[in-house]
Write a protein that holds these residues in place. Structure first.
Motif, PDB file in Angstrom:
ATOM      1  N   ASN A  21       0.654 -10.823   2.717  1.00  0.00           N
ATOM      2  CA  ASN A  21       1.723 -10.528   3.680  1.00  0.00           C
ATOM      3  C   ASN A  21       1.954  -9.033   3.851  1.00  0.00           C
ATOM      4  OD1 ASN A  21       2.970 -13.290   2.170  1.00  0.00           O
ATOM      5  ND2 ASN A  21       2.718 -13.319   4.377  1.00  0.00           N
ATOM      6  N   SER A  22       1.816  -8.283   2.744  1.00  0.00           N
ATOM      7  CA  SER A  22       2.000  -6.834   2.815  1.00  0.00           C
ATOM      8  C   SER A  22       1.440  -6.186   1.570  1.00  0.00           C
ATOM      9  CB  SER A  22       3.480  -6.470   2.960  1.00  0.00           C
ATOM     10  OG  SER A  22       4.186  -6.758   1.766  1.00  0.00           O
ATOM     11  N   ILE A  23       1.224  -4.865   1.651  1.00  0.00           N
ATOM     12  CA  ILE A  23       0.848  -4.091   0.475  1.00  0.00           C
ATOM     13  C   ILE A  23       1.592  -2.759   0.515  1.00  0.00           C
ATOM     14  CG2 ILE A  23      -1.432  -5.125   0.244  1.00  0.00           C
ATOM     15  CD1 ILE A  23      -2.605  -2.492   1.308  1.00  0.00           C
ATOM     16  N   THR A  24       1.769  -2.192  -0.653  1.00  0.00           N
ATOM     17  CA  THR A  24       2.352  -0.858  -0.776  1.00  0.00           C
ATOM     18  C   THR A  24       1.373  -0.021  -1.572  1.00  0.00           C
ATOM     19  OG1 THR A  24       4.557  -1.837  -0.850  1.00  0.00           O
ATOM     20  CG2 THR A  24       4.371   0.457  -1.504  1.00  0.00           C
ATOM     21  N   VAL A  25       1.017   1.142  -1.016  1.00  0.00           N
ATOM     22  CA  VAL A  25       0.090   2.059  -1.669  1.00  0.00           C
ATOM     23  C   VAL A  25       0.716   3.446  -1.706  1.00  0.00           C
ATOM     24  CG1 VAL A  25      -1.938   0.764  -0.907  1.00  0.00           C
ATOM     25  CG2 VAL A  25      -1.134   2.690   0.456  1.00  0.00           C
ATOM     26  N   ARG A  26       0.203   4.317  -2.567  1.00  0.00           N
ATOM     27  CA  ARG A  26       0.663   5.703  -2.575  1.00  0.00           C
ATOM     28  C   ARG A  26      -0.490   6.586  -2.110  1.00  0.00           C
ATOM     29  NH1 ARG A  26       2.992   7.365  -7.810  1.00  0.00           N
ATOM     30  NH2 ARG A  26       4.457   5.740  -7.263  1.00  0.00           N
ATOM     31  N   GLY A  27      -0.366   7.067  -0.868  1.00  0.00           N
ATOM     32  CA  GLY A  27      -1.349   7.979  -0.316  1.00  0.00           C
ATOM     33  C   GLY A  27      -1.008   9.411  -0.675  1.00  0.00           C
ATOM     34  N   ILE A  28      -1.808  10.322  -0.209  1.00  0.00           N
ATOM     35  CA  ILE A  28      -1.592  11.746  -0.472  1.00  0.00           C
ATOM     36  C   ILE A  28      -0.240  12.208   0.075  1.00  0.00           C
ATOM     37  CG2 ILE A  28      -2.486  14.070   0.045  1.00  0.00           C
ATOM     38  CD1 ILE A  28      -4.109  12.410  -2.025  1.00  0.00           C
ATOM     39  N   GLU A  29       0.184  11.641   1.201  1.00  0.00           N
ATOM     40  CA  GLU A  29       1.451  12.030   1.831  1.00  0.00           C
ATOM     41  C   GLU A  29       2.656  11.269   1.284  1.00  0.00           C
ATOM     42  OE1 GLU A  29       1.679  14.548   4.124  1.00  0.00           O
ATOM     43  OE2 GLU A  29      -0.443  14.862   3.734  1.00  0.00           O
ATOM     44  N   GLY A  30       2.419  10.283   0.418  1.00  0.00           N
ATOM     45  CA  GLY A  30       3.526   9.519  -0.146  1.00  0.00           C
ATOM     46  C   GLY A  30       3.303   8.029  -0.047  1.00  0.00           C
ATOM     47  N   GLU A  31       4.373   7.260  -0.277  1.00  0.00           N
ATOM     48  CA  GLU A  31       4.325   5.801  -0.309  1.00  0.00           C
ATOM     49  C   GLU A  31       4.137   5.227   1.097  1.00  0.00           C
ATOM     50  OE1 GLU A  31       4.854   4.792  -3.491  1.00  0.00           O
ATOM     51  OE2 GLU A  31       5.550   2.755  -3.433  1.00  0.00           O
ATOM     52  N   LEU A  32       3.241   4.240   1.225  1.00  0.00           N
ATOM     53  CA  LEU A  32       2.978   3.596   2.509  1.00  0.00           C
ATOM     54  C   LEU A  32       3.120   2.091   2.369  1.00  0.00           C
ATOM     55  CD1 LEU A  32      -0.349   5.484   3.250  1.00  0.00           C
ATOM     56  CD2 LEU A  32       1.769   5.815   4.503  1.00  0.00           C
ATOM     57  N   GLY A  33       3.877   1.480   3.256  1.00  0.00           N
ATOM     58  CA  GLY A  33       3.965   0.029   3.326  1.00  0.00           C
ATOM     59  C   GLY A  33       3.107  -0.438   4.492  1.00  0.00           C
ATOM     60  N   ILE A  34       2.244  -1.408   4.258  1.00  0.00           N
ATOM     61  CA  ILE A  34       1.335  -1.893   5.295  1.00  0.00           C
ATOM     62  C   ILE A  34       1.610  -3.371   5.536  1.00  0.00           C
ATOM     63  CG2 ILE A  34      -1.080  -2.201   5.955  1.00  0.00           C
ATOM     64  CD1 ILE A  34      -1.669   0.180   3.991  1.00  0.00           C
ATOM     65  N   LEU A  35       1.907  -3.680   6.782  1.00  0.00           N
ATOM     66  CA  LEU A  35       2.189  -5.043   7.227  1.00  0.00           C
ATOM     67  C   LEU A  35       1.130  -5.476   8.233  1.00  0.00           C
ATOM     68  CD1 LEU A  35       6.016  -4.546   7.841  1.00  0.00           C
ATOM     69  CD2 LEU A  35       4.988  -5.832   5.961  1.00  0.00           C
ATOM     70  N   PRO A  36       1.050  -6.779   8.557  1.00  0.00           N
ATOM     71  CA  PRO A  36       0.113  -7.215   9.590  1.00  0.00           C
ATOM     72  C   PRO A  36       0.352  -6.456  10.903  1.00  0.00           C
ATOM     73  CG  PRO A  36       1.026  -9.108   8.444  1.00  0.00           C
ATOM     74  CD  PRO A  36       1.785  -7.904   7.969  1.00  0.00           C
ATOM     75  N   GLY A  37      -0.735  -6.081  11.576  1.00  0.00           N
ATOM     76  CA  GLY A  37      -0.623  -5.385  12.851  1.00  0.00           C
ATOM     77  C   GLY A  37      -0.415  -3.888  12.727  1.00  0.00           C
ATOM     78  N   HIS A  38      -0.523  -3.345  11.506  1.00  0.00           N
ATOM     79  CA  HIS A  38      -0.341  -1.902  11.298  1.00  0.00           C
ATOM     80  C   HIS A  38      -1.401  -1.129  12.083  1.00  0.00           C
ATOM     81  CE1 HIS A  38       0.293   1.943   9.326  1.00  0.00           C
ATOM     82  NE2 HIS A  38       1.324   1.438   8.669  1.00  0.00           N
ATOM     83  N   ILE A  39      -1.036   0.053  12.553  1.00  0.00           N
ATOM     84  CA  ILE A  39      -1.975   0.902  13.281  1.00  0.00           C
ATOM     85  C   ILE A  39      -3.140   1.284  12.355  1.00  0.00           C
ATOM     86  CG2 ILE A  39      -0.737   3.010  12.706  1.00  0.00           C
ATOM     87  CD1 ILE A  39      -1.449   4.003  15.546  1.00  0.00           C
ATOM     88  N   PRO A  40      -4.373   1.274  12.850  1.00  0.00           N
ATOM     89  CA  PRO A  40      -5.520   1.636  12.008  1.00  0.00           C
ATOM     90  C   PRO A  40      -5.462   3.096  11.544  1.00  0.00           C
ATOM     91  CG  PRO A  40      -6.247   0.438  13.952  1.00  0.00           C
ATOM     92  CD  PRO A  40      -4.790   0.759  14.159  1.00  0.00           C
TER      93      PRO A  40
END
Length: 136
Positions: A21-40
């Motif tokens: 359903n979703s994931i949370t990752v920590r990229g170089i710029e900070g925390e990112l939440g990714i949901l279905p339909g997220h921009i590539p």
């Protein structure tokens, strides 16, 4: 509830491949939440937990750097290494943390050794956090 395919891949193996359903990752710029339909997009990852959510259940993975690639219908995490909580040897991670802290507190050392010790400490702390202190 919408889902997308998540694949976590290391040089050695396919660690995970499921609809989530979703994931949370920590990229170089900070925390990112990714949901279905997220921009590539593609971004490097920090040494940090990746939290995978299916329904109400969240599963952490200890991801040690790499990249996340968000595509139209799937997300691929290309990691140097990735472990589920039950795959982590807590005592080994604690010992690695202590070794890294000792090296960092040792005083005089060159830049390369200092950076390697910092990375070792980050990886150990990530494993300890994801394992939740579970002793095997």
């Amino acid at each position: 509830m919408s889902t997308f395919l998540l694949e976590i891949v290391t040089p050695d193996r396919l660690v995970y491949s499921e609809q989530v359903n979703s994931i949370t990752v920590r990229g170089i710029e900070g925390e990112l939440g990714i949901l279905p339909g997220h921009i590539p997009f593609v971004t490097p990852l920090q040494v940090a937990p990746v939290n995978v959510k299916i329904g109400s259940q969240v599963t952490p993975f200890a991801v040690q750097g790499g990249f996340v690639e968000v595509r139209k219908d799937k997300v691929v995490i290309l990691a140097e290494s990735a472990e589920r909580p039950e795959e982590i040897d807590f005592e080994r991670a604690e010992a690695a943390k202590e070794r890294a802290e000792t090296r960092l507190n040792a005083g005089r050392q060159d830049e390369v050794d200092h950076r390697r010790a910092e990375l070792s400490l980050q990886r150990a702390m990530n494993r300890i956090k994801v394992s939740g202190g579970i002793k095997h």
